[in-house]
Scaffold this motif. Structure first.
Motif, PDB file in Angstrom:
ATOM      1  N   PRO A  43       0.831  -1.211   0.000  1.00  0.00           N
ATOM      2  CA  PRO A  43       0.000   0.000   0.000  1.00  0.00           C
ATOM      3  C   PRO A  43       0.865   1.261   0.000  1.00  0.00           C
ATOM      4  O   PRO A  43       1.800   1.386   0.790  1.00  0.00           O
ATOM      5  N   PHE A  44       0.555   2.188  -0.900  1.00  0.00           N
ATOM      6  CA  PHE A  44       1.329   3.425  -0.969  1.00  0.00           C
ATOM      7  C   PHE A  44       1.098   4.257   0.290  1.00  0.00           C
ATOM      8  O   PHE A  44      -0.029   4.395   0.768  1.00  0.00           O
ATOM      9  N   ARG A  45       2.171   4.836   0.797  1.00  0.00           N
ATOM     10  CA  ARG A  45       2.076   5.697   1.976  1.00  0.00           C
ATOM     11  C   ARG A  45       2.023   7.172   1.603  1.00  0.00           C
ATOM     12  O   ARG A  45       1.610   8.004   2.404  1.00  0.00           O
ATOM     13  N   ARG A 101       0.412   9.940  -0.579  1.00  0.00           N
ATOM     14  CA  ARG A 101      -0.820  10.130  -1.354  1.00  0.00           C
ATOM     15  C   ARG A 101      -0.527  10.630  -2.766  1.00  0.00           C
ATOM     16  O   ARG A 101      -1.182  10.223  -3.735  1.00  0.00           O
ATOM     17  N   ALA A 102       0.462  11.491  -2.908  1.00  0.00           N
ATOM     18  CA  ALA A 102       0.787  12.025  -4.233  1.00  0.00           C
ATOM     19  C   ALA A 102       1.243  10.920  -5.176  1.00  0.00           C
ATOM     20  O   ALA A 102       0.939  10.939  -6.373  1.00  0.00           O
ATOM     21  N   VAL A 103       1.965   9.942  -4.658  1.00  0.00           N
ATOM     22  CA  VAL A 103       2.398   8.806  -5.477  1.00  0.00           C
ATOM     23  C   VAL A 103       1.197   7.941  -5.844  1.00  0.00           C
ATOM     24  O   VAL A 103       1.027   7.536  -7.000  1.00  0.00           O
ATOM     25  N   GLN A 104       0.361   7.656  -4.870  1.00  0.00           N
ATOM     26  CA  GLN A 104      -0.839   6.848  -5.121  1.00  0.00           C
ATOM     27  C   GLN A 104      -1.702   7.470  -6.210  1.00  0.00           C
ATOM     28  O   GLN A 104      -2.137   6.788  -7.146  1.00  0.00           O
ATOM     29  N   ASP A 105      -1.955   8.773  -6.102  1.00  0.00           N
ATOM     30  CA  ASP A 105      -2.800   9.453  -7.085  1.00  0.00           C
ATOM     31  C   ASP A 105      -2.148   9.460  -8.464  1.00  0.00           C
ATOM     32  O   ASP A 105      -2.812   9.239  -9.486  1.00  0.00           O
ATOM     33  N   ALA A 106      -0.844   9.714  -8.506  1.00  0.00           N
ATOM     34  CA  ALA A 106      -0.145   9.783  -9.791  1.00  0.00           C
ATOM     35  C   ALA A 106      -0.166   8.434 -10.493  1.00  0.00           C
ATOM     36  O   ALA A 106      -0.420   8.348 -11.703  1.00  0.00           O
ATOM     37  N   VAL A 107       0.089   7.364  -9.755  1.00  0.00           N
ATOM     38  CA  VAL A 107       0.115   6.031 -10.356  1.00  0.00           C
ATOM     39  C   VAL A 107      -1.274   5.649 -10.848  1.00  0.00           C
ATOM     40  O   VAL A 107      -1.428   5.085 -11.942  1.00  0.00           O
ATOM     41  N   ARG A 108      -2.299   5.964 -10.072  1.00  0.00           N
ATOM     42  CA  ARG A 108      -3.665   5.629 -10.484  1.00  0.00           C
ATOM     43  C   ARG A 108      -4.021   6.293 -11.815  1.00  0.00           C
ATOM     44  O   ARG A 108      -4.646   5.677 -12.681  1.00  0.00           O
ATOM     45  N   ARG A 109      -3.594   7.517 -12.000  1.00  0.00           N
ATOM     46  CA  ARG A 109      -3.941   8.246 -13.228  1.00  0.00           C
ATOM     47  C   ARG A 109      -3.203   7.721 -14.451  1.00  0.00           C
ATOM     48  O   ARG A 109      -3.642   7.939 -15.578  1.00  0.00           O
ATOM     49  N   THR A 110      -2.083   7.048 -14.266  1.00  0.00           N
ATOM     50  CA  THR A 110      -1.310   6.581 -15.423  1.00  0.00           C
ATOM     51  C   THR A 110      -1.963   5.409 -16.139  1.00  0.00           C
ATOM     52  O   THR A 110      -1.687   5.167 -17.312  1.00  0.00           O
ATOM     53  N   GLY A 111      -2.790   4.640 -15.434  1.00  0.00           N
ATOM     54  CA  GLY A 111      -3.388   3.452 -16.036  1.00  0.00           C
ATOM     55  C   GLY A 111      -2.626   2.176 -15.758  1.00  0.00           C
ATOM     56  O   GLY A 111      -3.092   1.083 -16.107  1.00  0.00           O
ATOM     57  N   LEU A 112      -1.447   2.266 -15.135  1.00  0.00           N
ATOM     58  CA  LEU A 112      -0.687   1.062 -14.802  1.00  0.00           C
ATOM     59  C   LEU A 112      -1.479   0.210 -13.816  1.00  0.00           C
ATOM     60  O   LEU A 112      -2.028   0.719 -12.840  1.00  0.00           O
ATOM     61  N   THR A 113      -1.549  -1.087 -14.061  1.00  0.00           N
ATOM     62  CA  THR A 113      -2.215  -1.998 -13.140  1.00  0.00           C
ATOM     63  C   THR A 113      -1.349  -2.184 -11.904  1.00  0.00           C
ATOM     64  O   THR A 113      -0.152  -2.451 -12.007  1.00  0.00           O
ATOM     65  N   VAL A 114      -1.950  -2.017 -10.727  1.00  0.00           N
ATOM     66  CA  VAL A 114      -1.235  -2.201  -9.466  1.00  0.00           C
ATOM     67  C   VAL A 114      -1.774  -3.454  -8.787  1.00  0.00           C
ATOM     68  O   VAL A 114      -2.979  -3.579  -8.553  1.00  0.00           O
ATOM     69  N   LEU A 115      -0.875  -4.381  -8.485  1.00  0.00           N
ATOM     70  CA  LEU A 115      -1.242  -5.631  -7.832  1.00  0.00           C
ATOM     71  C   LEU A 115      -0.779  -5.600  -6.377  1.00  0.00           C
ATOM     72  O   LEU A 115       0.282  -5.045  -6.074  1.00  0.00           O
ATOM     73  N   PRO A 116      -1.546  -6.180  -5.463  1.00  0.00           N
ATOM     74  CA  PRO A 116      -1.121  -6.190  -4.057  1.00  0.00           C
ATOM     75  C   PRO A 116       0.120  -7.051  -3.858  1.00  0.00           C
ATOM     76  O   PRO A 116       0.282  -8.089  -4.505  1.00  0.00           O
ATOM     77  N   ARG A 117       0.981  -6.589  -2.964  1.00  0.00           N
ATOM     78  CA  ARG A 117       2.203  -7.329  -2.654  1.00  0.00           C
ATOM     79  C   ARG A 117       2.306  -7.477  -1.144  1.00  0.00           C
ATOM     80  O   ARG A 117       2.530  -6.495  -0.437  1.00  0.00           O
TER      81      ARG A 117
END
Length: 202
Positions: A115-117, A119-135
């Protein structure tokens, strides 16, 4: 609109929207869908890669802006060099966007992340379209933007079948053996996630 993506070996995927409608030889798909748009790529169609070090590359590293290359270089900064930058949210978000683009340019269709800690990284990655899988835990190995340059076996998504998400990457090589030898950095031609062309080599 139905688009048939084909490689130099005659392997093809028929994509409608976000999903794969069919997979098989180009001749067979073209005959079955005579009005489809056909996009022929050099090299080979692959499922793309899952980068197991998403957390390390996106939230524990800074990807310099090209305008900073003279002072910061071009490689991701970590450890003391990262801490010395004292990044604010704007720079963290911009770094994450550049990091994702560099992953896409190496055929990465998904990143495994804790889980991203930030928020700016979380929001930026979400907008890119890259699929994020839980680790659930650190996978070990050395983080690398090129999944084939890490000291872990490359991870790929599930096989592409009709109805599955249209995620794939194209590499300008003759076969998988050449791809393993040359790596993804210099050979990736295109990366598609959920039917969207997110990277294309110019």
């Amino acid at each position: 609109m139905l688009t048939i993506h084909a490689d130099s070996r005659g392997h093809a995927l028929a994509v409608r929207g976000e999903r794969i409608e069919a997979a098989g030889p180009l001749a067979e798909l073209s005959a079955g869908h005579p009005h489809a748009r056909v996009r022929t790529w050099p090299g080979i169609l692959t499922p793309g890669f899952v980068n197991l070090h998403g957390t390390e590359l996106l939230e524990r590293a800074y990807h310099p802006d090209p305008r900073e290359a003279g002072t910061l270089g071009t490689e991701p900064l970590t450890g003391d060099a990262l801490r010395a930058l004292a990044l604010d949210d704007a720079r963290w978000g911009a770094s994450a966007r550049r990091g994702v683009q560099r992953m896409l340019a190496r055929g990465t269709v998904a990143a495994a992340c804790e889980p991203f800690r930030i928020r700016a990284v979380q929001d930026a990655v979400r907008r890119t379209g890259l699929t994020v899988l839980p680790r659930p835990h650190h996978p070990g190995g050395t983080p690398s933007l090129d999944p084939l340059a890490s000291d872990l076996p490359p991870e790929t998504p599930p096989a592409r079948t009709p109805g599955s998400a249209a995620c794939f990457a194209v590499f300008d090589v003759h076969d998988e053996t050449e791809l393993a030898e040359r790596g993804a950095t210099a050979t990736c031609v295109a990366t598609v996630i959920a039917g969207r062309l997110l990277f294309r080599r110019r």
